[in-house]
Design an enzyme around this catalytic site. Structure first.
Site, PDB file in Angstrom:
ATOM      1  N   LYS A  54      45.629  53.701  35.108  1.00  0.00           N
ATOM      2  CA  LYS A  54      44.783  53.676  36.262  1.00  0.00           C
ATOM      3  C   LYS A  54      45.098  52.460  37.123  1.00  0.00           C
ATOM      4  O   LYS A  54      45.546  51.378  36.819  1.00  0.00           O
ATOM      5  CB  LYS A  54      43.249  53.013  36.011  1.00  0.00           C
ATOM      6  CG  LYS A  54      41.705  51.757  36.765  1.00  0.00           C
ATOM      7  CD  LYS A  54      41.649  51.275  36.020  1.00  0.00           C
ATOM      8  CE  LYS A  54      40.243  51.101  37.379  1.00  0.00           C
ATOM      9  NZ  LYS A  54      39.515  50.271  36.789  1.00  0.00           N
ATOM     10  N   ASP A 113      30.018  43.027  37.353  1.00  0.00           N
ATOM     11  CA  ASP A 113      29.783  44.511  37.899  1.00  0.00           C
ATOM     12  C   ASP A 113      30.960  45.352  36.444  1.00  0.00           C
ATOM     13  O   ASP A 113      31.185  46.528  37.213  1.00  0.00           O
ATOM     14  CB  ASP A 113      30.994  44.254  38.929  1.00  0.00           C
ATOM     15  CG  ASP A 113      29.889  45.013  40.463  1.00  0.00           C
ATOM     16  OD1 ASP A 113      29.389  45.826  39.956  1.00  0.00           O
ATOM     17  OD2 ASP A 113      31.451  45.980  40.972  1.00  0.00           O
TER      18      ASP A 113
END
Length: 533
Positions: free
Chosen positions: A250, A379
């Site tokens: 990623k 988050d």
């Protein structure tokens, strides 16, 4: 039968008919012609004589051999008064045997080639997706990522194991790659710089997660095959899967990279104390810099979802209910889309874990969220993949969902050190050699029959790579859950505080996603506990 090489035995001329078709040979006034076997060409004696006068001893021997061959093949029977050939039955049988033998040899050779081609296609096959060529926007980036991982991890694991020191958590090793190579790095298809962060720390983490170093490199770099998600995520990051769907690469922002290095020691200690953690599993942190290009940071993580099971429903749960849903229309167009908190609530979904697994799950998620709150992180979300055991893999959900990166690495690259004044010419020559490289086509996707062996060491991945649903009597249920806490690199910084203040003006400040880490953790835990049946 036509001579094998007409250039070796002189020019061909058409036959001149001066007598009966089956009479003795006729000598022309202009040229001397000898009749060959029926259906073959005619040779002039002048051409034969010219070949009988070689310029060298070697030419003389070859010329005599050709001369003898010509007279053997162009025989004439004066007794019969016609051009005929006496061939015994043994000779004819031998010719037929030779023809059959050659045909069988050709069939075997063709069969071997087809078998080898099929084997190569099977070795290059990925479970998901179709090939992308060298014109893909991230082709060079992916090649450089995998090359850097292969060299840096190999160098670190070649050294004897040792205990960690504080300097290991801030260490950064630089490597420079080019087409010619040097004493530290092998030659590379492209010029780039690679940086490996905290290699010893991630070596220990891989061992704690029971990832063998050789398996790690084989999965990522043995065939240089990656699968790419069709589009980047909401954060702008790109996701790439290894060939066997085991690891994820990623790309992350520079701020996330700095934050990860900051919390790395706390993360490492937490993994040591909580081996069954649900937090995302990191295996490497790296950076690639292309010539005259920007720096690209990326992490290597473990994939939450298995390689051997279709995921029939996917949920991303944050505990927030404001705007956390996808529409029925979107879900109808894409039934496999990732659903959110309100979709979970509206469908009356529950995790069926039974009393024993429920207790273990709640205790572990509390410890993980406590760490995230202490590190000022928010988050994050709980990713849930649900596999319906009764449906199994018959839907073939993963086909045609990802793209495949596959540069050609069939030709070995040389490793050498050159003087600076000779470097440019060698670079140019090698670049021309690799310019024609092109990815190979890949076959259809197939799913393996087993999950990865390292998963069985952890409670929440012990049931075929996941967590089997159970009722209140701890009896087996109908679903298999794949769980993991993801996106844990977002701190509650100045930008998030501004977002919280702005959204609070028009919306419920406790329902929005951007809240302080302590409130976020409390809301997240409450939602997850209520999500269990």
């Amino acid at each position: 039968m036509t001579p094998r090489n007409s250039k070796d035995i002189g020019p061909m001329v058409p036959p001149k008919s001066s007598g009966p078709p089956f009479g003795p040979p006729v000598r022309s006034s202009t040229m001397d012609v000898r009749r060959t076997r029926p259906g073959s060409q005619l040779l002039t004696e002048s051409a034969i004589r010219s070949q009988q006068q070689p310029d060298s001893p070697q030419g003389e021997s070859s010329s005599r051999a050709r001369h003898r061959q010509i007279y053997r093949r162009n025989t004439y029977s004066a007794d019969l008064g016609s051009t005929s050939f006496r061939r015994s039955d043994d000779e004819m049988e031998m010719d037929e045997f030779e023809a059959r033998r050659r045909m069988e040899a050709l069939k075997k050779s063709s069969s071997r080639r087809m078998s080898k081609r099929k084997k190569d296609e099977d070795n290059d096959r990925v479970m998901i997706g179709t090939r992308i060529g060298e014109d893909h926007v991230n082709y060079v980036l992916m090649y450089n990522m995998l090359t850097g991982i292969r060299v840096s991890v190999s160098r670190c694991n070649a050294k004897p194991q040792r205990m960690l020191v504080d300097e290991d958590f801030t260490a950064a090793h630089k490597l420079a790659f080019d087409i010619t190579g040097n004493e530290l790095t092998p030659s590379s298809k492209y010029d780039f710089k690679f940086k490996d962060y905290a290699p010893w720390v991630f070596r220990h983490l891989r061992e704690d997660f029971h990832i063998d170093a050789s398996d790690y490199l084989v999965s990522l770099t043995s065939k240089y095959i990656l699968s790419e998600l069709g589009s980047p995520g909401k954060s702008g990051s790109f996701f790439y899967f290894s060939q066997d769907y085991r690891f994820i690469i990623k790309t992350i922002h520079h701020s996330e990279h700095k934050f990860m290095r900051k919390i790395l020691k706390d993360y490492f200690n937490h993994v040591k104390q909580n081996p069954h953690t649900l937090l995302c599993r990191f295996f490497g942190l790296h950076r690639v810099k292309l010539p005259h290009g920007r720096k690209i940071h990326f992490v290597v993580m473990g994939n939450v979802f298995p390689p051997n099971r279709d995921i029939h429903e996917t949920y991303d749960l944050k505990g927030s209910t404001l705007g956390r849903a996808i529409s029925d229309e979107e879900l109808a167009n894409n039934p496999r889309a990732t659903q959110k908190d309100l979709n979970w609530v509206n469908r009356n979904r529950k995790l069926e874990l039974g009393p024993e697994k429920r207790h273990l799950f709640v205790e572990q998620i509390k410890r993980d969220v406590e760490l995230l709150s202490r590190l000022n992180i928010m988050d994050y979300s709980l990713l849930i993949g649900i596999h319906d055991i009764e449906r199994g893999n018959k839907d073939n959900i993963r086909d045609n969902t990802l793209k495949v990166f596959h540069p050609d690495t069939s030709k070995p690259l040389t490793r050498e050190t050159t003087r600076k004044d000779k470097r440019e010419s060698k670079v140019s020559a090698l670049r021309m050699a690799v310019k024609v490289s092109d990815p190979q086509a890949l076959g259809p996707s197939t799913l393996p029959s087993d999950s990865f062996s390292e998963r069985r060491h952890f409670i929440f991945y012990a049931d075929d790579g996941g967590l089997l649903s159970t009722n209140e009597q701890n009896e087996q249920g109908e679903d298999l859950y794949y769980l993991g806490i993801i996106d844990i690199l977002t701190p509650y910084n100045f930008v998030k505080k501004i977002e919280h203040a702005w959204k609070s003006l028009s919306q419920d400040k406790h329902a929005i996603s951007a809240v302080n880490p302590r409130e976020y953790a409390s809301r997240f835990l409450s939602f997850m506990i209520h999500a269990i049946k």
